[in-house]
Design a protein around this motif. Structure first.
Motif, PDB file in Angstrom:
ATOM      1  N   LEU A   8      21.991 -38.644 -18.897  1.00  0.00           N
ATOM      2  CA  LEU A   8      23.344 -38.168 -18.634  1.00  0.00           C
ATOM      3  C   LEU A   8      24.397 -39.256 -18.850  1.00  0.00           C
ATOM      4  O   LEU A   8      25.465 -38.989 -19.396  1.00  0.00           O
ATOM      5  N   LEU A   9      24.116 -40.466 -18.430  1.00  0.00           N
ATOM      6  CA  LEU A   9      25.095 -41.531 -18.611  1.00  0.00           C
ATOM      7  C   LEU A   9      25.348 -41.787 -20.091  1.00  0.00           C
ATOM      8  O   LEU A   9      26.490 -41.984 -20.511  1.00  0.00           O
ATOM      9  N   GLN A  10      24.291 -41.778 -20.889  1.00  0.00           N
ATOM     10  CA  GLN A  10      24.478 -41.971 -22.319  1.00  0.00           C
ATOM     11  C   GLN A  10      25.315 -40.845 -22.916  1.00  0.00           C
ATOM     12  O   GLN A  10      26.122 -41.074 -23.821  1.00  0.00           O
ATOM     13  N   GLN A  11      25.140 -39.622 -22.411  1.00  0.00           N
ATOM     14  CA  GLN A  11      25.966 -38.522 -22.891  1.00  0.00           C
ATOM     15  C   GLN A  11      27.423 -38.715 -22.502  1.00  0.00           C
ATOM     16  O   GLN A  11      28.339 -38.426 -23.283  1.00  0.00           O
ATOM     17  N   ILE A  12      27.658 -39.201 -21.295  1.00  0.00           N
ATOM     18  CA  ILE A  12      29.032 -39.463 -20.858  1.00  0.00           C
ATOM     19  C   ILE A  12      29.685 -40.526 -21.739  1.00  0.00           C
ATOM     20  O   ILE A  12      30.867 -40.436 -22.095  1.00  0.00           O
ATOM     21  N   LEU A  13      28.908 -41.535 -22.111  1.00  0.00           N
ATOM     22  CA  LEU A  13      29.452 -42.615 -22.940  1.00  0.00           C
ATOM     23  C   LEU A  13      29.581 -42.209 -24.405  1.00  0.00           C
ATOM     24  O   LEU A  13      30.311 -42.862 -25.169  1.00  0.00           O
ATOM     25  N   ASP A  14      28.904 -41.141 -24.799  1.00  0.00           N
ATOM     26  CA  ASP A  14      28.964 -40.652 -26.178  1.00  0.00           C
ATOM     27  C   ASP A  14      30.380 -40.155 -26.475  1.00  0.00           C
ATOM     28  O   ASP A  14      30.926 -39.304 -25.776  1.00  0.00           O
ATOM     29  N   TYR A  15      30.972 -40.659 -27.543  1.00  0.00           N
ATOM     30  CA  TYR A  15      32.366 -40.333 -27.853  1.00  0.00           C
ATOM     31  C   TYR A  15      32.585 -38.837 -28.047  1.00  0.00           C
ATOM     32  O   TYR A  15      33.676 -38.315 -27.761  1.00  0.00           O
ATOM     33  N   SER A  16      31.573 -38.121 -28.510  1.00  0.00           N
ATOM     34  CA  SER A  16      31.741 -36.688 -28.757  1.00  0.00           C
ATOM     35  C   SER A  16      32.059 -35.918 -27.477  1.00  0.00           C
ATOM     36  O   SER A  16      32.606 -34.814 -27.531  1.00  0.00           O
ATOM     37  N   ASN A  17      31.736 -36.493 -26.315  1.00  0.00           N
ATOM     38  CA  ASN A  17      32.015 -35.836 -25.041  1.00  0.00           C
ATOM     39  C   ASN A  17      33.283 -36.354 -24.361  1.00  0.00           C
ATOM     40  O   ASN A  17      33.582 -35.957 -23.225  1.00  0.00           O
ATOM     41  N   ARG A  18      34.041 -37.198 -25.072  1.00  0.00           N
ATOM     42  CA  ARG A  18      35.234 -37.774 -24.461  1.00  0.00           C
ATOM     43  C   ARG A  18      36.276 -36.714 -24.089  1.00  0.00           C
ATOM     44  O   ARG A  18      36.921 -36.813 -23.031  1.00  0.00           O
ATOM     45  N   PRO A  19      36.480 -35.662 -24.906  1.00  0.00           N
ATOM     46  CA  PRO A  19      37.501 -34.671 -24.536  1.00  0.00           C
ATOM     47  C   PRO A  19      37.234 -33.960 -23.215  1.00  0.00           C
ATOM     48  O   PRO A  19      38.167 -33.575 -22.525  1.00  0.00           O
ATOM     49  N   ASN A  20      35.966 -33.798 -22.846  1.00  0.00           N
ATOM     50  CA  ASN A  20      35.672 -33.085 -21.603  1.00  0.00           C
ATOM     51  C   ASN A  20      34.348 -33.553 -21.009  1.00  0.00           C
ATOM     52  O   ASN A  20      33.306 -32.906 -21.179  1.00  0.00           O
ATOM     53  N   PRO A  21      34.376 -34.656 -20.266  1.00  0.00           N
ATOM     54  CA  PRO A  21      33.145 -35.148 -19.640  1.00  0.00           C
ATOM     55  C   PRO A  21      32.819 -34.463 -18.319  1.00  0.00           C
ATOM     56  O   PRO A  21      31.778 -34.724 -17.727  1.00  0.00           O
ATOM     57  N   TYR A  22      33.681 -33.567 -17.854  1.00  0.00           N
ATOM     58  CA  TYR A  22      33.547 -33.053 -16.493  1.00  0.00           C
ATOM     59  C   TYR A  22      32.301 -32.202 -16.256  1.00  0.00           C
ATOM     60  O   TYR A  22      31.715 -32.274 -15.162  1.00  0.00           O
ATOM     61  N   PRO A  23      31.824 -31.402 -17.230  1.00  0.00           N
ATOM     62  CA  PRO A  23      30.538 -30.726 -17.009  1.00  0.00           C
ATOM     63  C   PRO A  23      29.382 -31.715 -16.824  1.00  0.00           C
ATOM     64  O   PRO A  23      28.450 -31.453 -16.050  1.00  0.00           O
ATOM     65  N   LEU A  24      29.443 -32.858 -17.506  1.00  0.00           N
ATOM     66  CA  LEU A  24      28.409 -33.875 -17.332  1.00  0.00           C
ATOM     67  C   LEU A  24      28.521 -34.516 -15.951  1.00  0.00           C
ATOM     68  O   LEU A  24      27.506 -34.826 -15.310  1.00  0.00           O
ATOM     69  N   TYR A  25      29.738 -34.721 -15.479  1.00  0.00           N
ATOM     70  CA  TYR A  25      29.912 -35.257 -14.130  1.00  0.00           C
ATOM     71  C   TYR A  25      29.323 -34.292 -13.094  1.00  0.00           C
ATOM     72  O   TYR A  25      28.751 -34.724 -12.085  1.00  0.00           O
TER      73      TYR A  25
END
Length: 412
Positions: A8-25
Motif C-alpha cells: 500500500l505504501l508503494q501505491q501511495i508513493l506511485d505518481y499515478s495515484n497522486r490525484p486521489n490517494p484517499y482510497p489507499l489511505y
C-alpha cells in the motif's frame, strides 16, 4: 501483514495515484500500524498519529534511525550546515524554536504577522489584477506561488527580485523530502546537499549585510537580537533562514491551490464564500483537514520500543505518520470524505501537532484566507479546465503543479 497491505505504501508513493490517494489511505486505516517489510512502520489513524506526535519517545533526529530501512534523507551537516530545529529533539529543538519565535510571534513580536494583513491583501489583489487572459489562467503560476513567496520575502527581508536565484534551490530541497521510489538516493542527496550549501551561502551575504545595517525584518532581528537563550551562531542562522524561506512558501502554495480546486469542485461552498468572506476562516480549517498540503511525515524514529494497537514499533526504526489519512479517519470525523466547512470540531493534523507543530501556521492561515476569499469574490464564473490537474511529483508536499482555470471576467 499480507503482501497486499505491504504494497500500500508503494501505491501511495506511485505518481499515478497522486490525484486521489484517499482510497489507499482508507485501506491503510484498516490496520492502524503497517509494517511494510522494508523497515518502515506506517501509522494512519488519527488518535494514534496525534499520540505519537506528542510522545517524547519519538525522535525527529535522523541520527537516531539505526535499523535498516529505506533510503534516508541526507544529513544536513554533510552540506556544512547544522540541522534545522525541525530535525532536532529537545532541548536543542526547544532552544532554537524559542529564539526563532521571538522574531516571529507572541509574546515577543505579537503583531508582526497581523500587521502584514493589509500589505498582503494588496499583494494578492495586485496578482489578480495582473491576470490578462481569462480564458486560461494557471492559478499556480499567477497567484498560488507568487503570493506566499512575496509574503515570506517581506517577512524575512529577502529581496523579492532574488526569487529566480532561490527557486531552484527550494525546489530541490522540497523534492528531497519525497521518498520517490526508483530514484537514485545518492544522486538525490548530492543535489540536496549542493542546494543547501548554495542557499546557505546566499543567506550568509544577506545576514552580513543585516548585521551592518539592520532593518525591520526577521533576518535583522535574528542576526542582532539576544535573549535568555543567547544569540544564534552564524551557522544556526543560515540553517534557520533556509528553513523559514522554504517552509514559508512551499506548503502555502499547496494550501491555496488545493483550496481553489476543492472550492471549484464544490460550487455551493464557493458561492457562500463569495457572499460572505468571513467564511474563509472555517473554509481554510476544513481544507487543512480535507486536503492538507503536507500529506505524510516520514523519517521519525522511536527512541524506545513503542506498542501501538498490538504492534511493537522497534527502537531505531523508520516511522511514517500519514497525517492526511488521519484527517479522514471516520473514528474521529463524521463523514470524513465530505468537504464541510460547517463542522463544529476541526482539530485537524494539517499543521501537525506537539512540539513540531507548524511554526508558520498563523501566516499560512492568513494567506489562505486572503487568497481564497479574494479569488472567490473577483473571478466571475470560474471553472476548471482540467480535472484532475497535473500534480507535483512530491507525495509529501502533495498539490497540483498547475491548475488551469477559466472565468468570464474579473471584478474590480
Amino acid at each position: 501483514m499480507t503482501q497486499t497491505e505491504g504494497g500500500l505504501l508503494q501505491q501511495i508513493l506511485d505518481y499515478s495515484n497522486r490525484p486521489n490517494p484517499y482510497p489507499l489511505y482508507a485501506e491503510l486505516r484498516k490496520n492502524p500500524v503497517h509494517n511494510e517489510g522494508t523497515g518502515v512502520y506506517v501509522v494512519s489513524t488519527y488518535h494514534e498519529i496525534r499520540s505519537l506526535l506528542h510522545d517524547p519517545r519519538v525522535s525527529s533526529d535522523l541520527h537516531n534511525m539505526t535499523l535498516p530501512g529505506p533510503p534516508r534523507l541526507e544529513q544536513p551537516e554533510d552540506s556544512g550546515l547544522p540541522p534545522s530545529f525541525i530535525r532536532q529533539d529537545p532541548p536543542e529543538h526547544d532552544r532554537m524554536r524559542r529564539m526563532t519565535n521571538a522574531s516571529f510571534g507572541p509574546p515577543h513580536s505579537p503583531r508582526r504577522i497581523d500587521e502584514l494583513r493589509g500589505d498582503l491583501a494588496k499583494v494578492v489583489s495586485g496578482l489578480i489584477d495582473g491576470i490578462a487572459n481569462t480564458e486560461r489562467i494557471d492559478l499556480v503560476e499567477q497567484v498560488s506561488y507568487p503570493f506566499p513567496v512575496t509574503a515570506i520575502c517581506r517577512l524575512l527581508g529577502v529581496p523579492r527580485e532574488d526569487e529566480p536565484r532561490f527557486h531552484g534551490w527550494a525546489d530541490t530541497l522540497a523534492a528531497s523530502l519525497d521518498p520517490m521510489p526508483g530514484q537514485d538516493p545518492t544522486e538525490r542527496n548530492r543535489l540536496a546537499q549542493q542546494a543547501r550549501t548554495e542557499l546557505g551561502m546566499y543567506f550568509a551575504g544577506l545576514i552580513e549585510e543585516r548585521r551592518k545595517n539592520p532593518k525591520d525584518d526577521m533576518l535583522s532581528e535574528l542576526s542582532t537580537r539576544g535573549g535568555p537563550d543567547g544569540t544564534m551562531t552564524t551557522m544556526e542562522l543560515l540553517s534557520t533562514s533556509a528553513l523559514l524561506l522554504i517552509a514559508g512558501h512551499e506548503t502555502t502554495v499547496n494550501l491555496i491551490t488545493n483550496g481553489m480546486l476543492t472550492l471549484l469542485r464544490n460550487p455551493d461552498q464557493l458561492q457562500r464564500l463569495r457572499e460572505d468572506p468571513r467564511l474563509a476562516v472555517p473554509i481554510v480549517e476544513e481544507l487543512l483537514r480535507f486536503e492538507p498540503p503536507v500529506q505524510l511525515m516520514p523519517n521519525r524514529t522511536p527512541l524506545a520500543d513503542i506498542d501501538i494497537c498490538g504492534v511493537t514499533i522497534p527502537k531505531g526504526s523508520s516511522l511514517w505518520l500519514i497525517a492526511a489519512a488521519g484527517n479522514r479517519d471516520p473514528l474521529r470525523f463524521a463523514h470524513p470524505d465530505r468537504f464541510d466547512p460547517d463542522r463544529g470540531d476541526i482539530q485537524h493534523l494539517g499543521f501537525g501537532s506537539g512540539i513540531h507543530s507548524c511554526f508558520g501556521a498563523p501566516l499560512a492561515r492568513m494567506e489562505g484566507q486572503l487568497a481564497l476569499s479574494e479569488l472567490a469574490r473577483r473571478l466571475v464564473n470560474p471553472r476548471l479546465l482540467e480535472d484532475p490537474p497535473e500534480y507535483r511529483q512530491n507525495a509529501v508536499l502533495r498539490g497540483p503543479r498547475h491548475l488551469p482555470i477559466a472565468c468570464d471576467d474579473i471584478r474590480p
